[in-house]
Design a protein around this motif. Structure first.
Motif, PDB file in Angstrom:
ATOM      1  N   MET A 106      -2.780   3.892   3.724  1.00  0.00           N
ATOM      2  CA  MET A 106      -3.790   3.122   4.422  1.00  0.00           C
ATOM      3  C   MET A 106      -4.189   3.896   5.668  1.00  0.00           C
ATOM      4  O   MET A 106      -3.335   4.404   6.394  1.00  0.00           O
ATOM      5  N   SER A 142       0.824  -1.203   0.000  1.00  0.00           N
ATOM      6  CA  SER A 142       0.000   0.000   0.000  1.00  0.00           C
ATOM      7  C   SER A 142       0.858   1.253   0.000  1.00  0.00           C
ATOM      8  O   SER A 142       1.925   1.288   0.613  1.00  0.00           O
ATOM      9  N   LEU A 161      -1.877  -1.666   8.258  1.00  0.00           N
ATOM     10  CA  LEU A 161      -2.265  -2.602   7.203  1.00  0.00           C
ATOM     11  C   LEU A 161      -2.650  -3.968   7.769  1.00  0.00           C
ATOM     12  O   LEU A 161      -3.439  -4.696   7.163  1.00  0.00           O
TER      13      LEU A 161
END
Length: 438
Positions: free
Chosen positions: A326, A323, A330
């Motif tokens: 986020m 990512s 995560l």
């Protein structure tokens, strides 16, 4: 009921390849994207074959370039699993021993004669963690020579005697990267290419450099004031080396882990050594439970990028996510994805922007902790919950779920226990418990 379900997984994990709720997984990541709560990729493999993948959000928000399944992300400390595998290949080839002292290579590091290669791999060396250098942000964004990095690591005070305990230190894997270069006589990136990338066909993986957005490499962001804000500058990756310098995709990370556990990179005996954990820390991999199922993997975080891989050996299932933004850790998102994939009960998030049933006084007050140097005041301002450490600028907190808030820019999580009048502050792997002053 769960025991019956788990037994079914142990007997026939591959059945999930056809039976999992694909529509609910798609909906989950669409919710993250449409509510500006997450961007990135996820890949799920069963027996080394990808059965699900998704890319969501932007790779480059400034140009509205959407992410795709080939977009490359900085994977941070998952790089350590690659580095450990390269070291264990040398051990298998007889070119290195887990018992070799660090002094054979870098004698100026404190306690080098007592620190073994295994200590570096398992974070039991006691070596000062270079990313805790107070001056980190004055040099981490520019190219660093090996000599500069070694001097900084050597200047740090040891945390403990070699082998006495386990404490995470990026310095361990920077040193392992240099040892790889010394033995192979080539750059870390070239060793990685030769020993892992080419043999597994990881076409989107390499040792990284400056982010090249026009080469489908994701840029890191945070979301504030209803807009995407670029995180800049970014770490120069010749500083973290094999501790955090690899870029990849969720698919390539899943494939690497699936192949590592299938015996494609090291022998079964070597893999067993890597899986032997001490305080959940193995040799380049971590062990952790998920709903009663033993898993192995690693997480990563660098410059706003987050990554996580979890491998379920008994079920031959690998789940990876990468990512470039986020809204929360995560790990929480991956737990949701895994529960959906395994058919466990999981309620999709709603991401309501309101503060729910909180009253004006809920959470508000001054908190103190015996383990944290500053008291923290929590207060509401214009319907926005804020936290302010003594003498510091207030920071805004975003609601994640009931009693759970996130300071996006600072990477801090605040969890309130209203009944017991306590607050848990989480900063990466560290936790501080506060009591409400009355």
């Amino acid at each position: 009921m769960f025991r019956i379900f788990l037994c079914g997984l142990l007997i026939a994990g591959t059945a999930l390849a056809q039976s999992f709720d694909r529509a609910k997984l798609d909906q989950y990541f669409q919710l993250l994207e449409s509510n500006n709560k997450g961007m990135g990729q996820v890949s799920i493999m069963v027996s080394g074959q990808e059965v699900y993948q998704n890319a969501f959000g932007f790779a480059n928000a400034q140009t509205n370039q959407k992410a795709n399944t080939k977009t490359k992300y900085r994977i941070g400390s998952i790089s350590k699993s690659f580095t450990a595998t390269l070291i264990m290949q040398l051990v298998e080839a007889g070119k290195l021993s887990l018992e070799d002292p660090l002094a054979n290579f870098y004698s100026k590091i404190p306690n080098a004669a007592d620190i073994r290669i295994k200590d570096l791999l398992q974070h039991s060396s006691g070596i000062f963690n270079i990313t805790e250098d107070p001056e980190l942000r004055t040099w981490i964004y520019t190219a660093q020579s090996r000599e500069q990095m070694l001097k900084r690591i050597a200047a740090g005070k040891p945390q403990f005697d070699a082998g006495a305990q386990v404490a995470y230190s990026n310095s361990n894997y920077i040193l392992l990267s240099y040892i790889l270069e010394d033995i192979y006589g080539m750059s870390y990136g070239s060793v990685l290419e030769k020993q892992i990338i080419t043999s597994l066909g990881l076409t989107q993986t390499r040792f990284g450099g400056s982010i090249k957005a026009d080469n489908n490499e994701a840029l890191p962001y945070y979301f504030e004031d209803e807009a995407w804000q670029l995180i800049s500058p970014q770490t120069h990756l010749n500083a973290p080396m094999g501790a955090g310098g690899i870029i990849s995709t969720a698919e390539d990370v899943s494939r690497f882990y699936a192949q590592l556990f299938s015996g494609a990179l090291v022998s079964e005996n070597t893999l067993k050594m890597m899986m032997q954990t001490r305080e959940d820390v193995g040799l380049g991999i971590m062990g952790f439970p998920f709903e009663g199922i033993q898993t192995y993997g690693h997480s990563g975080s660098i410059d706003g990028f987050q990554s996580l891989v979890a491998h379920f050996p008994d079920q031959q299932i690998t789940i990876s996510a990468v990512s470039n933004y986020m809204y929360t850790n995560l790990t929480q998102v991956m737990i949701g994805a895994a529960k959906i994939f395994f058919g466990m009960e999981y309620e999709l998030p709603t991401f309501e922007s309101k503060r729910g049933g909180e009253t004006e006084q809920l959470y508000a007050g001054a908190y103190s902790s015996a383990d944290f140097p500053l008291p923290i005041t929590i207060f509401w301002e214009a319907d926005q919950l804020k936290a302010q450490a003594e003498g510091r600028t207030p920071i805004s907190l975003a609601l994640i779920e009931e009693h759970h808030y996130l300071a996006k820019d600072a990477g801090l999580e605040f969890m309130f226990d209203v009944e017991n009048k306590t607050m848990l502050l989480k900063e990466g792997r560290r936790e501080f418990r506060f009591n409400l002053n009355e």
